[in-house]
Design a protein around this motif. Structure first.
Motif, PDB file in Angstrom:
ATOM      1  N   GLY A   1       0.711  -1.322  -0.042  1.00  0.00           N
ATOM      2  CA  GLY A   1       0.347   0.096   0.507  1.00  0.00           C
ATOM      3  C   GLY A   1       1.241   1.102   0.197  1.00  0.00           C
ATOM      4  O   GLY A   1       0.699   2.576  -0.773  1.00  0.00           O
ATOM      5  N   GLY A   2       1.822   1.538   1.317  1.00  0.00           N
ATOM      6  CA  GLY A   2       2.776   2.373   0.457  1.00  0.00           C
ATOM      7  C   GLY A   2       3.331   2.808  -0.656  1.00  0.00           C
ATOM      8  O   GLY A   2       3.914   3.843  -1.111  1.00  0.00           O
ATOM      9  N   LEU A   3       3.635   1.566  -1.448  1.00  0.00           N
ATOM     10  CA  LEU A   3       4.013   1.888  -2.894  1.00  0.00           C
ATOM     11  C   LEU A   3       3.181   1.637  -3.988  1.00  0.00           C
ATOM     12  O   LEU A   3       3.416   3.073  -4.701  1.00  0.00           O
ATOM     13  CB  LEU A   3       4.596   0.563  -3.161  1.00  0.00           C
ATOM     14  CG  LEU A   3       5.994  -0.443  -2.609  1.00  0.00           C
ATOM     15  CD1 LEU A   3       5.568  -2.012  -3.597  1.00  0.00           C
ATOM     16  CD2 LEU A   3       6.858   0.373  -3.135  1.00  0.00           C
ATOM     17  N   ALA A   4       1.636   2.010  -3.516  1.00  0.00           N
ATOM     18  CA  ALA A   4       0.902   2.088  -4.649  1.00  0.00           C
ATOM     19  C   ALA A   4       0.628   3.635  -4.255  1.00  0.00           C
ATOM     20  O   ALA A   4       0.168   4.807  -5.028  1.00  0.00           O
ATOM     21  CB  ALA A   4      -0.545   1.418  -3.810  1.00  0.00           C
ATOM     22  N   MET A   5       0.564   4.501  -2.989  1.00  0.00           N
ATOM     23  CA  MET A   5       0.207   6.052  -2.655  1.00  0.00           C
ATOM     24  C   MET A   5       2.202   6.855  -2.816  1.00  0.00           C
ATOM     25  O   MET A   5       1.267   7.810  -2.839  1.00  0.00           O
ATOM     26  CB  MET A   5       0.775   5.825  -0.506  1.00  0.00           C
ATOM     27  CG  MET A   5      -0.612   5.718  -0.504  1.00  0.00           C
ATOM     28  SD  MET A   5      -1.000   5.860   1.490  1.00  0.00           S
ATOM     29  CE  MET A   5      -0.617   7.408   1.948  1.00  0.00           C
ATOM     30  N   ALA A   6       2.848   6.046  -3.161  1.00  0.00           N
ATOM     31  CA  ALA A   6       3.991   7.078  -3.809  1.00  0.00           C
ATOM     32  C   ALA A   6       4.251   7.324  -5.123  1.00  0.00           C
ATOM     33  O   ALA A   6       4.418   7.496  -5.409  1.00  0.00           O
ATOM     34  CB  ALA A   6       5.426   6.289  -3.314  1.00  0.00           C
ATOM     35  N   LEU A   7       3.415   5.905  -5.849  1.00  0.00           N
ATOM     36  CA  LEU A   7       3.478   6.164  -7.259  1.00  0.00           C
ATOM     37  C   LEU A   7       2.481   6.953  -7.177  1.00  0.00           C
ATOM     38  O   LEU A   7       2.135   7.806  -8.090  1.00  0.00           O
ATOM     39  CB  LEU A   7       2.073   4.704  -7.886  1.00  0.00           C
ATOM     40  CG  LEU A   7       4.121   3.808  -8.004  1.00  0.00           C
ATOM     41  CD1 LEU A   7       3.272   2.545  -7.850  1.00  0.00           C
ATOM     42  CD2 LEU A   7       4.885   4.715  -8.762  1.00  0.00           C
ATOM     43  N   THR A   8       1.334   6.986  -6.525  1.00  0.00           N
ATOM     44  CA  THR A   8       0.177   8.217  -6.614  1.00  0.00           C
ATOM     45  C   THR A   8       0.170   9.597  -6.532  1.00  0.00           C
ATOM     46  O   THR A   8       0.411  10.243  -7.258  1.00  0.00           O
ATOM     47  CB  THR A   8      -0.843   7.537  -5.200  1.00  0.00           C
ATOM     48  OG1 THR A   8      -1.271   6.969  -6.275  1.00  0.00           O
ATOM     49  CG2 THR A   8      -1.915   8.829  -5.745  1.00  0.00           C
ATOM     50  N   TYR A   9       1.741   9.809  -5.243  1.00  0.00           N
ATOM     51  CA  TYR A   9       2.416  10.709  -4.569  1.00  0.00           C
ATOM     52  C   TYR A   9       2.864  11.620  -6.170  1.00  0.00           C
ATOM     53  O   TYR A   9       2.425  12.157  -6.999  1.00  0.00           O
ATOM     54  CB  TYR A   9       2.891  10.762  -3.979  1.00  0.00           C
ATOM     55  CG  TYR A   9       4.021  12.490  -3.809  1.00  0.00           C
ATOM     56  CD1 TYR A   9       3.096  13.485  -2.499  1.00  0.00           C
ATOM     57  CD2 TYR A   9       4.752  12.435  -4.146  1.00  0.00           C
ATOM     58  CE1 TYR A   9       3.819  14.490  -2.274  1.00  0.00           C
ATOM     59  CE2 TYR A   9       5.611  13.378  -3.702  1.00  0.00           C
ATOM     60  CZ  TYR A   9       5.175  14.663  -3.119  1.00  0.00           C
ATOM     61  OH  TYR A   9       6.095  15.821  -2.876  1.00  0.00           O
ATOM     62  N   ILE A  10       3.593  10.616  -7.407  1.00  0.00           N
ATOM     63  CA  ILE A  10       4.788  10.497  -8.382  1.00  0.00           C
ATOM     64  C   ILE A  10       3.932  10.913  -8.835  1.00  0.00           C
ATOM     65  O   ILE A  10       3.668  12.047  -9.843  1.00  0.00           O
ATOM     66  CB  ILE A  10       5.341   9.863  -8.412  1.00  0.00           C
ATOM     67  CG1 ILE A  10       6.390   9.722  -7.803  1.00  0.00           C
ATOM     68  CG2 ILE A  10       5.817   9.958  -9.831  1.00  0.00           C
ATOM     69  CD1 ILE A  10       7.354   8.341  -8.077  1.00  0.00           C
ATOM     70  N   ASN A  11       2.212  10.326  -9.355  1.00  0.00           N
ATOM     71  CA  ASN A  11       1.491  11.488 -10.399  1.00  0.00           C
ATOM     72  C   ASN A  11       0.977  12.135 -10.457  1.00  0.00           C
ATOM     73  O   ASN A  11       0.890  13.502 -11.366  1.00  0.00           O
ATOM     74  CB  ASN A  11       0.650  10.275 -10.957  1.00  0.00           C
ATOM     75  CG  ASN A  11      -0.653  10.036 -11.261  1.00  0.00           C
ATOM     76  OD1 ASN A  11      -0.091  10.383 -12.997  1.00  0.00           O
ATOM     77  ND2 ASN A  11      -2.049   9.950 -11.618  1.00  0.00           N
ATOM     78  N   ARG A  12       0.753  12.577  -8.792  1.00  0.00           N
ATOM     79  CA  ARG A  12       0.435  14.539  -8.744  1.00  0.00           C
ATOM     80  C   ARG A  12       1.924  15.492  -9.015  1.00  0.00           C
ATOM     81  O   ARG A  12       1.226  16.576  -9.385  1.00  0.00           O
ATOM     82  CB  ARG A  12       0.075  14.071  -7.619  1.00  0.00           C
ATOM     83  CG  ARG A  12      -1.174  13.355  -6.932  1.00  0.00           C
ATOM     84  CD  ARG A  12      -1.844  14.437  -5.632  1.00  0.00           C
ATOM     85  NE  ARG A  12      -1.234  14.517  -4.670  1.00  0.00           N
ATOM     86  CZ  ARG A  12      -1.035  13.905  -3.920  1.00  0.00           C
ATOM     87  NH1 ARG A  12      -1.764  12.512  -3.325  1.00  0.00           N
ATOM     88  NH2 ARG A  12       0.177  13.935  -2.477  1.00  0.00           N
ATOM     89  N   VAL A  13       2.214  14.788  -8.299  1.00  0.00           N
ATOM     90  CA  VAL A  13       3.912  15.619  -9.171  1.00  0.00           C
ATOM     91  C   VAL A  13       3.583  16.003 -10.620  1.00  0.00           C
ATOM     92  O   VAL A  13       4.189  17.344 -11.309  1.00  0.00           O
ATOM     93  CB  VAL A  13       4.613  15.075  -8.783  1.00  0.00           C
ATOM     94  CG1 VAL A  13       5.982  16.000  -9.128  1.00  0.00           C
ATOM     95  CG2 VAL A  13       5.056  14.660  -6.742  1.00  0.00           C
ATOM     96  N   TYR A  14       3.630  14.787 -11.117  1.00  0.00           N
ATOM     97  CA  TYR A  14       3.378  15.003 -12.383  1.00  0.00           C
ATOM     98  C   TYR A  14       2.846  16.182 -13.596  1.00  0.00           C
ATOM     99  O   TYR A  14       2.579  16.841 -14.455  1.00  0.00           O
ATOM    100  CB  TYR A  14       3.674  13.308 -13.443  1.00  0.00           C
ATOM    101  CG  TYR A  14       4.827  12.790 -13.378  1.00  0.00           C
ATOM    102  CD1 TYR A  14       5.431  12.983 -13.687  1.00  0.00           C
ATOM    103  CD2 TYR A  14       4.145  11.270 -13.485  1.00  0.00           C
ATOM    104  CE1 TYR A  14       7.202  12.597 -13.377  1.00  0.00           C
ATOM    105  CE2 TYR A  14       5.460  10.287 -13.361  1.00  0.00           C
ATOM    106  CZ  TYR A  14       7.005  10.611 -13.599  1.00  0.00           C
ATOM    107  OH  TYR A  14       8.063  10.326 -13.558  1.00  0.00           O
TER     108      TYR A  14
END
Length: 295
Positions: A120-133
């Protein structure tokens, strides 16, 4: 390698740290959790010092969920002034992380689970990167990468979530690194191999954790090719069955949805496809050789 390929600016480091206090390593060695967090904060400050455009984010994976430690979703606009001569950016980063970490740990005081939701932490990290993009301008760019730090072994119950995160990171060209404390994780080995990241196992309660983090995970991906890294280890690519969530060497695969089962099941529990039981092959009898009769 040209200078354009080695771009150490605009590096976004997102770390997923396992903060479950019920882990075996923290129970064996009191005070090890504080040493791990101090090494991690120093490592992330080192990443910020490499370039003024570098950014960091920290996600905590615990027994009951996942939480952002930095940036703080509640008080992200608060400006903290340093008091002891420390750089203001580093002081604000450490203050916010320690304050949020205390709140997260209090959420799991009455939990006895030893596993953490690292997937779940990996999924949240990918979501954060998507928001940065999504927040970048047309001329801006960012080079993200993930780092997972945990002392929990394999969790077959999170197998599907792990694979979804790994293949998403591979599609987005985001390397996933992993630093395991005390024991190995076959699933995270697979993720590092799939995404082109680095996997490292550190001795339990190692006092040289900061040295390992700076040596293996601080350089960006193009620079790593120029360093003397240890040889890659053999990756365990066993899959987890969908029925018992256990790693299997040989199993049955659904031809419709590719679900894996350790034993034959006439109905797939994932897509409800119906199959015929495997036929038992009859033993083949050997033909008797005819004797030649001499004239």
């Amino acid at each position: 390698m040209t200078e354009d390929e080695i771009d150490e600016s605009n590096q976004l480091l997102v770390v997923i740290v396992d903060v479950n206090p019920n882990q075996l390593m923290y129970a064996r060695h009191p005070g090890s959790f504080s040493r791990v967090m101090n090494s991690l904060l120093t490592f992330m400050n080192s990443h910020l010092m490499l370039h003024a455009s570098n950014r960091v984010a920290l996600v905590a994976a615990h027994a009951t969920g996942c939480s952002y430690l930095y940036p703080d979703p509640d008080q992200s606009k608060e400006i903290l002034r340093q008091q002891d001569g420390q750089h203001e950016a580093f002081y604000q980063f450490e203050t916010v992380v320690r304050r949020r970490l205390k709140t997260v740990i209090n959420m799991d005081l009455h939990s006895t689970a030893t596993e953490s939701l690292v997937s779940g932490g990996l999924a949240m990290a990918l979501t954060y990167i998507n928001r940065v993009y999504a927040s970048l301008g047309p001329a801006e760019k960012v080079n993200p990468r993930l780092l997972a730090i945990s002392s929990t072994g394999d969790s077959a119950a999170q197998y599907i979530n792990y694979m979804n995160s790994f293949f998403t990171a591979q599609k987005l060209n985001i390397p996933v690194d992993c630093c395991m404390l005390g024991q190995d994780s076959g699933l995270l080995q697979q993720g590092c191999d799939i995404t082109g990241g680095v996997y490292l196992k550190v001795e339990e309660n190692s006092e040289k954790l900061l040295e390992y983090l700076i040596w293996m995970f601080l350089p960006c991906v193009p620079v790593r090719k120029m360093l003397g890294a240890p040889p890659p280890i053999r990756v365990d690519y066993r899959a987890a069955c969908f029925c018992h969530r256990q790693l299997v060497d040989i199993g049955f695969v659904c031809s419709v949805c590719l679900s894996i089962f350790c034993k034959f099941n006439p109905v797939c529990t994932t897509c409800h496809a119906v199959f015929q039981p495997p036929k038992i092959m009859a033993p083949i009898r050997k033909k008797k050789e005819s004797k030649k009769v001499s004239a």
